[in-house]
Design a protein around this motif. Structure first.
Motif, PDB file in Angstrom:
ATOM      1  N   VAL A 162       3.923  -4.314   5.167  1.00 45.50           N
ATOM      2  CA  VAL A 162       3.427  -3.419   4.625  1.00 45.50           C
ATOM      3  C   VAL A 162       3.886  -1.790   4.949  1.00 45.50           C
ATOM      4  O   VAL A 162       4.263  -1.072   4.827  1.00 45.50           O
ATOM      5  CB  VAL A 162       1.976  -3.344   3.694  1.00 45.50           C
ATOM      6  CG1 VAL A 162       1.728  -2.305   2.776  1.00 45.50           C
ATOM      7  CG2 VAL A 162       2.138  -4.665   2.414  1.00 45.50           C
ATOM      8  N   THR A 165       8.725 -12.538   2.430  1.00 45.30           N
ATOM      9  CA  THR A 165       7.893 -12.168   4.194  1.00 45.30           C
ATOM     10  C   THR A 165       8.593 -13.749   4.938  1.00 45.30           C
ATOM     11  O   THR A 165       8.180 -14.904   4.368  1.00 45.30           O
ATOM     12  CB  THR A 165       6.989 -12.606   4.384  1.00 45.30           C
ATOM     13  OG1 THR A 165       5.712 -12.998   3.544  1.00 45.30           O
ATOM     14  CG2 THR A 165       6.384 -10.321   2.979  1.00 45.30           C
ATOM     15  N   ILE A 222      -3.611  -4.873  -1.168  1.00 46.66           N
ATOM     16  CA  ILE A 222      -4.047  -6.336  -0.830  1.00 46.66           C
ATOM     17  C   ILE A 222      -4.265  -6.788  -0.808  1.00 46.66           C
ATOM     18  O   ILE A 222      -4.954  -6.855  -1.604  1.00 46.66           O
ATOM     19  CB  ILE A 222      -4.026  -5.966   1.135  1.00 46.66           C
ATOM     20  CG1 ILE A 222      -3.862  -4.791   1.309  1.00 46.66           C
ATOM     21  CG2 ILE A 222      -3.482  -6.783   2.029  1.00 46.66           C
ATOM     22  CD1 ILE A 222      -1.293  -4.530   1.368  1.00 46.66           C
ATOM     23  N   ALA A 276       0.945  -6.061  -1.720  1.00 45.19           N
ATOM     24  CA  ALA A 276       1.048  -7.443  -1.149  1.00 45.19           C
ATOM     25  C   ALA A 276       0.265  -8.922  -1.424  1.00 45.19           C
ATOM     26  O   ALA A 276      -1.205  -8.439  -2.160  1.00 45.19           O
ATOM     27  CB  ALA A 276       0.555  -7.346   0.477  1.00 45.19           C
ATOM     28  N   ASP A 297       0.803 -10.343   4.979  1.00 49.37           N
ATOM     29  CA  ASP A 297       1.846  -9.393   4.573  1.00 49.37           C
ATOM     30  C   ASP A 297       1.850  -8.356   5.527  1.00 49.37           C
ATOM     31  O   ASP A 297       2.854  -7.519   5.029  1.00 49.37           O
ATOM     32  CB  ASP A 297       2.794  -9.744   3.180  1.00 49.37           C
ATOM     33  CG  ASP A 297       2.420 -11.393   2.536  1.00 49.37           C
ATOM     34  OD1 ASP A 297       3.753 -11.624   2.874  1.00 49.37           O
ATOM     35  OD2 ASP A 297       1.928 -11.797   2.095  1.00 49.37           O
ATOM     36  N   THR A 304       6.745  -4.588  -3.770  1.00 44.76           N
ATOM     37  CA  THR A 304       6.130  -6.256  -4.284  1.00 44.76           C
ATOM     38  C   THR A 304       6.988  -7.224  -2.841  1.00 44.76           C
ATOM     39  O   THR A 304       7.796  -6.942  -2.211  1.00 44.76           O
ATOM     40  CB  THR A 304       6.507  -7.275  -4.740  1.00 44.76           C
ATOM     41  OG1 THR A 304       7.623  -7.323  -4.996  1.00 44.76           O
ATOM     42  CG2 THR A 304       5.550  -6.493  -6.068  1.00 44.76           C
ATOM     43  N   VAL A 305       5.986  -7.226  -1.979  1.00 45.31           N
ATOM     44  CA  VAL A 305       5.561  -8.145  -0.569  1.00 45.31           C
ATOM     45  C   VAL A 305       5.201  -9.390  -0.834  1.00 45.31           C
ATOM     46  O   VAL A 305       3.466  -9.693  -0.817  1.00 45.31           O
ATOM     47  CB  VAL A 305       5.318  -6.961   0.876  1.00 45.31           C
ATOM     48  CG1 VAL A 305       5.495  -8.108   2.008  1.00 45.31           C
ATOM     49  CG2 VAL A 305       5.771  -6.021   0.642  1.00 45.31           C
ATOM     50  N   ARG A 347      -1.299   1.632  -0.973  1.00 43.98           N
ATOM     51  CA  ARG A 347      -2.109   0.116  -0.533  1.00 43.98           C
ATOM     52  C   ARG A 347      -2.539  -1.106  -1.769  1.00 43.98           C
ATOM     53  O   ARG A 347      -3.338  -0.853  -2.202  1.00 43.98           O
ATOM     54  CB  ARG A 347      -2.136  -0.131   0.538  1.00 43.98           C
ATOM     55  CG  ARG A 347      -1.126   0.346   1.677  1.00 43.98           C
ATOM     56  CD  ARG A 347      -2.066  -0.490   2.987  1.00 43.98           C
ATOM     57  NE  ARG A 347      -1.962  -0.057   3.783  1.00 43.98           N
ATOM     58  CZ  ARG A 347      -2.235   0.044   5.409  1.00 43.98           C
ATOM     59  NH1 ARG A 347      -2.935  -1.210   5.740  1.00 43.98           N
ATOM     60  NH2 ARG A 347      -1.242   0.263   6.820  1.00 43.98           N
ATOM     61  N   GLY A 352      10.259  -4.037   5.729  1.00 46.99           N
ATOM     62  CA  GLY A 352       9.872  -3.335   4.897  1.00 46.99           C
ATOM     63  C   GLY A 352      10.649  -2.171   4.820  1.00 46.99           C
ATOM     64  O   GLY A 352      10.178  -0.822   4.072  1.00 46.99           O
TER      65      GLY A 352
END
Length: 287
Positions: free
Chosen positions: A139, A207, A157, A130, A135, A182-183, A155, A240
């Motif tokens: 996630v 997002t 972040i 992320a 985000d 990927t966010v 994760r 997500g």
């Protein structure tokens, strides 16, 4: 949730039950003959190996808390667990009251209730990358979806391109993933950068995070769709759940691992690393 969610849970399955209460299915829009006038029959579409290649999930947005609970109970009876996304505060409160030991996201109403599926005996994992803490709601939705399918995930972040050295610090773990989700919001550049550094498939999630010209995620969406890095898979804004299902299909995972046994009492629904011992006590009747 921990930053590395392998979620070593133990679960038990349940006998198949129709419509969540043992009655035969009714036509769409029908009501229970013995129920209150206008009571809606819960007819969840999902289930292990169901169409779409994912365990049954409930999109709670615009459902009432009671409607979401009814479908969740039907799924728990059918497959042992239920994944809920986009639940509002009232719905989350009702789910927590029914399944106090479920797994609950803290930011966007995602929940996994009932018996959490056991992780697969597989060294492969999905990395969740992320760009920023903003985000995290997306996630969490992706993470709980992966957990519902028994897929280990990790994760990462706050590794956005505004401080790209943070990404390089996590590159070894990202490179070891079987799939990287990927966010990112804003201009949505993170998936292109990661796709240029790792060999694994990259699933990009735009997002709705950003200022005015980000257009609620449309700018990130268009940026990801026009990525110079070849082969990036792009899902809808803030989706997500869809990203996790796409990653699962890339791994050849189309349903949660099978579980055996009897549906637990809701109060005894198991989550956490001691699940195996607790579920054994629940089945044996020991306190």
């Amino acid at each position: 949730m921990s930053k590395q969610s392998k979620c070593e849970h133990n679960g038990t399955a349940v006998p198949t039950v129709r419509n969540g209460d043992g009655r035969s299915p009714a036509p769409a829009g029908a009501t229970h003959p013995g129920g209150p006038r206008g009571a809606v029959v819960a007819r969840p579409a999902g289930g292990p190996g169901a169409r779409g290649g994912a365990a049954g999930a409930i999109f709670a947005l615009r459902k009432t808390p009671k409607e979401t609970l009814a479908v969740a109970k039907a799924l728990v009876r059918r497959q042992g667990f239920a994944l809920v996304t986009r639940a509002d505060a009232a719905t989350c409160a009702l789910l927590r009251k029914t399944w106090p030991r479920g797994l609950y996201g803290s930011r966007n109403g995602a929940a996994l209730v009932g018996v959490v599926p056991k992780p697969r005996d597989d060294a492969r994992y999905v990395a969740l990358a992320a760009a920023g803490t903003s985000d995290l709601p997306v996630v969490e939705e992706a993470e709980l979806t992966l957990v519902s399918l028994g897929i280990p995930c990790r994760r990462h972040i706050d590794i956005g391109i505004a401080g790209i050295h943070r990404l390089f610090e996590r590159l070894d773990d990202l490179s070891g993933a079987a799939v990287v989700i990927t966010v990112a919001g804003m201009e949505g550049a993170l998936p292109s950068v990661i796709a240029g550094l790792v060999r694994a498939p990259v699933v990009a999630v735009p997002t709705s995070v950003g200022y005015g010209a980000s257009l609620g995620g449309v700018t990130a969406l268009l940026g990801m769709l026009t990525s110079c890095a070849p082969g990036v898979t792009v899902v809808n804004i803030d989706n997500g759940f869809g990203a996790a299902v796409a990653a699962a299909k890339m791994l050849g995972v189309y349903a949660a691992p099978p579980v055996t046994g009897v549906a637990p009492d809701p109060i005894r629904s198991i989550s956490g690393p001691k699940a195996g011992r607790e579920s054994g006590r629940a089945r044996s009747g020991k306190k």
